[in-house]
Design a protein around this motif. Sequence first.
Motif, PDB file in Angstrom:
ATOM      1  N   UNK A 336       0.847  -1.193   0.000  1.00  0.00           N
ATOM      2  CA  UNK A 336       0.000   0.000   0.000  1.00  0.00           C
ATOM      3  C   UNK A 336       0.883   1.244   0.000  1.00  0.00           C
ATOM      4  N   UNK A 337       0.353   2.307  -0.576  1.00  0.00           N
ATOM      5  CA  UNK A 337       1.144   3.526  -0.680  1.00  0.00           C
ATOM      6  C   UNK A 337       1.180   4.225   0.672  1.00  0.00           C
ATOM      7  N   UNK A 338       2.194   5.019   0.899  1.00  0.00           N
ATOM      8  CA  UNK A 338       2.394   5.680   2.195  1.00  0.00           C
ATOM      9  C   UNK A 338       1.197   6.552   2.562  1.00  0.00           C
ATOM     10  N   UNK A 339       0.514   7.093   1.564  1.00  0.00           N
ATOM     11  CA  UNK A 339      -0.636   7.961   1.851  1.00  0.00           C
ATOM     12  C   UNK A 339      -1.951   7.186   1.831  1.00  0.00           C
ATOM     13  N   UNK A 340      -1.856   5.865   1.640  1.00  0.00           N
ATOM     14  CA  UNK A 340      -3.030   4.976   1.667  1.00  0.00           C
ATOM     15  C   UNK A 340      -4.050   5.306   0.582  1.00  0.00           C
ATOM     16  N   UNK A 341      -3.575   5.830  -0.534  1.00  0.00           N
ATOM     17  CA  UNK A 341      -4.510   6.166  -1.612  1.00  0.00           C
ATOM     18  C   UNK A 341      -4.634   5.019  -2.611  1.00  0.00           C
ATOM     19  N   UNK A 342      -3.921   3.934  -2.375  1.00  0.00           N
ATOM     20  CA  UNK A 342      -4.015   2.802  -3.289  1.00  0.00           C
ATOM     21  C   UNK A 342      -2.988   1.741  -2.937  1.00  0.00           C
ATOM     22  N   UNK A 354      -5.816 -20.178  -7.405  1.00  0.00           N
ATOM     23  CA  UNK A 354      -6.007 -19.675  -6.037  1.00  0.00           C
ATOM     24  C   UNK A 354      -5.598 -18.209  -5.933  1.00  0.00           C
ATOM     25  N   UNK A 355      -6.289 -17.489  -5.074  1.00  0.00           N
ATOM     26  CA  UNK A 355      -5.798 -16.165  -4.694  1.00  0.00           C
ATOM     27  C   UNK A 355      -6.092 -15.995  -3.214  1.00  0.00           C
ATOM     28  N   UNK A 356      -5.506 -14.972  -2.612  1.00  0.00           N
ATOM     29  CA  UNK A 356      -5.706 -14.740  -1.185  1.00  0.00           C
ATOM     30  C   UNK A 356      -6.389 -13.395  -0.998  1.00  0.00           C
ATOM     31  N   UNK A 357      -6.912 -13.213   0.182  1.00  0.00           N
ATOM     32  CA  UNK A 357      -7.601 -11.967   0.511  1.00  0.00           C
ATOM     33  C   UNK A 357      -6.647 -10.779   0.354  1.00  0.00           C
ATOM     34  N   UNK A 358      -7.179  -9.665  -0.124  1.00  0.00           N
ATOM     35  CA  UNK A 358      -6.394  -8.431  -0.192  1.00  0.00           C
ATOM     36  C   UNK A 358      -6.786  -7.578   1.010  1.00  0.00           C
ATOM     37  N   UNK A 359      -5.803  -7.198   1.856  1.00  0.00           N
ATOM     38  CA  UNK A 359      -6.142  -6.418   3.057  1.00  0.00           C
ATOM     39  C   UNK A 359      -6.781  -5.083   2.703  1.00  0.00           C
ATOM     40  N   UNK A 360      -7.529  -4.540   3.653  1.00  0.00           N
ATOM     41  CA  UNK A 360      -8.052  -3.184   3.528  1.00  0.00           C
ATOM     42  C   UNK A 360      -6.877  -2.204   3.578  1.00  0.00           C
ATOM     43  N   UNK A 361      -7.045  -1.076   2.906  1.00  0.00           N
ATOM     44  CA  UNK A 361      -6.069   0.003   3.094  1.00  0.00           C
ATOM     45  C   UNK A 361      -6.186   0.506   4.529  1.00  0.00           C
ATOM     46  N   UNK A 362      -5.057   0.885   5.124  1.00  0.00           N
ATOM     47  CA  UNK A 362      -5.092   1.476   6.462  1.00  0.00           C
ATOM     48  C   UNK A 362      -5.707   2.864   6.390  1.00  0.00           C
ATOM     49  N   UNK A 363      -6.175   3.373   7.539  1.00  0.00           N
ATOM     50  CA  UNK A 363      -6.624   4.774   7.560  1.00  0.00           C
ATOM     51  C   UNK A 363      -5.463   5.707   7.213  1.00  0.00           C
ATOM     52  N   UNK A 364      -5.786   6.872   6.686  1.00  0.00           N
ATOM     53  CA  UNK A 364      -4.747   7.837   6.310  1.00  0.00           C
ATOM     54  C   UNK A 364      -4.042   8.329   7.561  1.00  0.00           C
ATOM     55  N   UNK A 365      -2.713   8.151   7.645  1.00  0.00           N
ATOM     56  CA  UNK A 365      -2.016   8.669   8.829  1.00  0.00           C
ATOM     57  C   UNK A 365      -1.903  10.192   8.769  1.00  0.00           C
ATOM     58  N   UNK A 366      -1.964  10.815   9.927  1.00  0.00           N
ATOM     59  CA  UNK A 366      -1.865  12.274   9.977  1.00  0.00           C
ATOM     60  C   UNK A 366      -0.463  12.683  10.372  1.00  0.00           C
TER      61      UNK A 366
END
Length: 650
Positions: A336-342, A354-366
């Motif tokens: 994931x990108x440092x700004x969590x935009x993708x 087979x494929x595995x789950x893709x995690x959610x992006x983290x919340x945007x850090x301030x």
Amino acid sequence: MTTSFSLPRRRFVQGLALGGTALGLGLTPTQLFARQGQTGAPELRGNQFQLNIGAADVNLTGRNRPATLVNGSLPAPTLRWREGETVTLRVTNHLPETTSIHWHGLLLPFQMDGVPGLSFDGIAPGETFTYQFPLRQSGTYWYHSHSGFQEQSGLYGGLIIDPAEADPHTVDRDYAVVLSDWSDQDPKRIYATLKKLSHYYNFSERTLFDTLRDFREKGVVRTLKDRHMWNRMRMSETDLADVTGYTYSFLVNGHTPAANWQARFEPGERIKLRFINASAMTIFDLRIPGLDMTVVAMDGQPVKPVRFHECRLGVAETLDVIVEPKDHRAYTLFAQTIDRSGYARGTLTPDPSLSAEVPELDPVPLLGHREMGMGAMDHGAMGHDSGAMKTMDHSRMNHGGMDHGDMNHGDMSGGMNHGSMNHQGMSHGTQDGMDHSAMGHTNHDTNAAVPFAVSADNPDLPARQSATEHADSEYGPGVDMRAMSPVPMLDDPGIGLRDRDWKVLTYADLEYAHGLPDSTQPEREIVLHLTGNMERYMWSFNGIPFADAEPLELYHNERVRLTLVNDTMMHHPIHLHGLWSDLELGDGRLLRKHTLLVKPGEKLSYLVRADALGRWAYHCHLLYHMEAGMFREVRVVPRHQHHTDEESRS
Ligand SMILES: [Cu+2]
């Protein structure tokens, strides 16, 4: 796959080079190149290569967009070489503009380094340039264009040099994982947009909803004060990336997350993954949920193995890890990108279905106080407690408290709860009684202090009492903030990764695998502040953009300490061409690198042996920061030549 020169190809290329016969037929160089490019990087092995650079369309997002390709592919082919051999690369330019290839992280004669204006003139349309150099190292590196914005539009590829001796880490499979950012927009337009409106791509700016939540959580007064501070600074506290997922798709070996690049394995195998951050602008946080990684090399150089779960990879850095999946299941490579935009995503799997789950992006850090260069200060602990005040290094406040361009101290003391600090009491007079010797060497305390470079050598290198002191050149229009209290942060996982309940790799965890790569002590120290004006999208060293800067001179074979102070609120991956950067980890330990990701508010230092004469590029590896001025020429000169210059100047 091996490339070789077939005779007809050679004639064809020569025809182009010797007077543009093809051009005479009314074909532009572009038309000689395939119209539709391929995504995915083929591997080419050997020591002789023909690389054709040209424009073609690629379809990554559902529509055809122009890209800059090598041999018709995006990324460019992964080149596989062997240490000790000499490689020859004939590079033909089918573009209507000058091009170049820089071999990132390689030790070579500077004329082969591929930086137009420093190494050579670049490769003109229709021309062929022959690169030839011996391979004096092994490991994972990459190559990319050093011309215009060609790197953004696809001209980058992986570079693997197998060691001359047996590799100490034997593996069953070995994959290059090239991470990159792709935009359907013309990069020239992206840059023009940033110059006009630097926040354009930053969609994370805080909403009314956030404000209401902050009222609840922080209280109305503190919220408004914080907000006021950010407004005064004309910055956004979510400003972690200039260019974001709003325009970018993030790729693994040329595959979007939907296209899902796959790598095969059998349970029980040892697999080497060579992560290469070939992005123009994107810093990635990498992990493989469910799988431990063991790092064995960074920036191509072997390190003592360390087990970890997540790592931040700056632009242009490379990381070799070994994984040993035991189960018959798929694993997601998640970046994931440092700004969590993708995010970029691939899959490691024993079975292509087979494929595995893709995690959610983290919340945007301030961004917080640490990113504002106030790292050493704990505002909560400050208060009126004089004991706590004594633990602060007041000597670093030599410009009257926080200095953020046009902010006045009245606003700062209000907005940042510095009311208890007596700014008057921190006048220069008071400082004189303080211990300056404690300053500037905190992260290399076991090393002998060396003199700072003085301004006599170069007006661009001001004399300083300490690394944290700011030069006059840092008070121009190109600079809108200066860190007051930059600190070493080598063991800091970084913003957004500090609260993980798993192991996040930091530079402090790493160390060159075989003792010290070079045990020589430095003869002198050069301090450079990383500076910028976010609003005007100006970036520089010491407040001086490349256009106005003198080359930085190093004497041949000298060992020099470079200290970087990041006065900005952005991360900058700083890359010195042609010479190793030996990061000082403290206790005399070194980490050998070619690119150093410097955090906002961070101060770090590294040792460089100037053992290669010539003209080298030294710059931020964020493409648009480099273009906007965060670039220097480093000139390695014989000592006598330097003195001659001095004499002729006076
Ligand atoms: Cu930068």
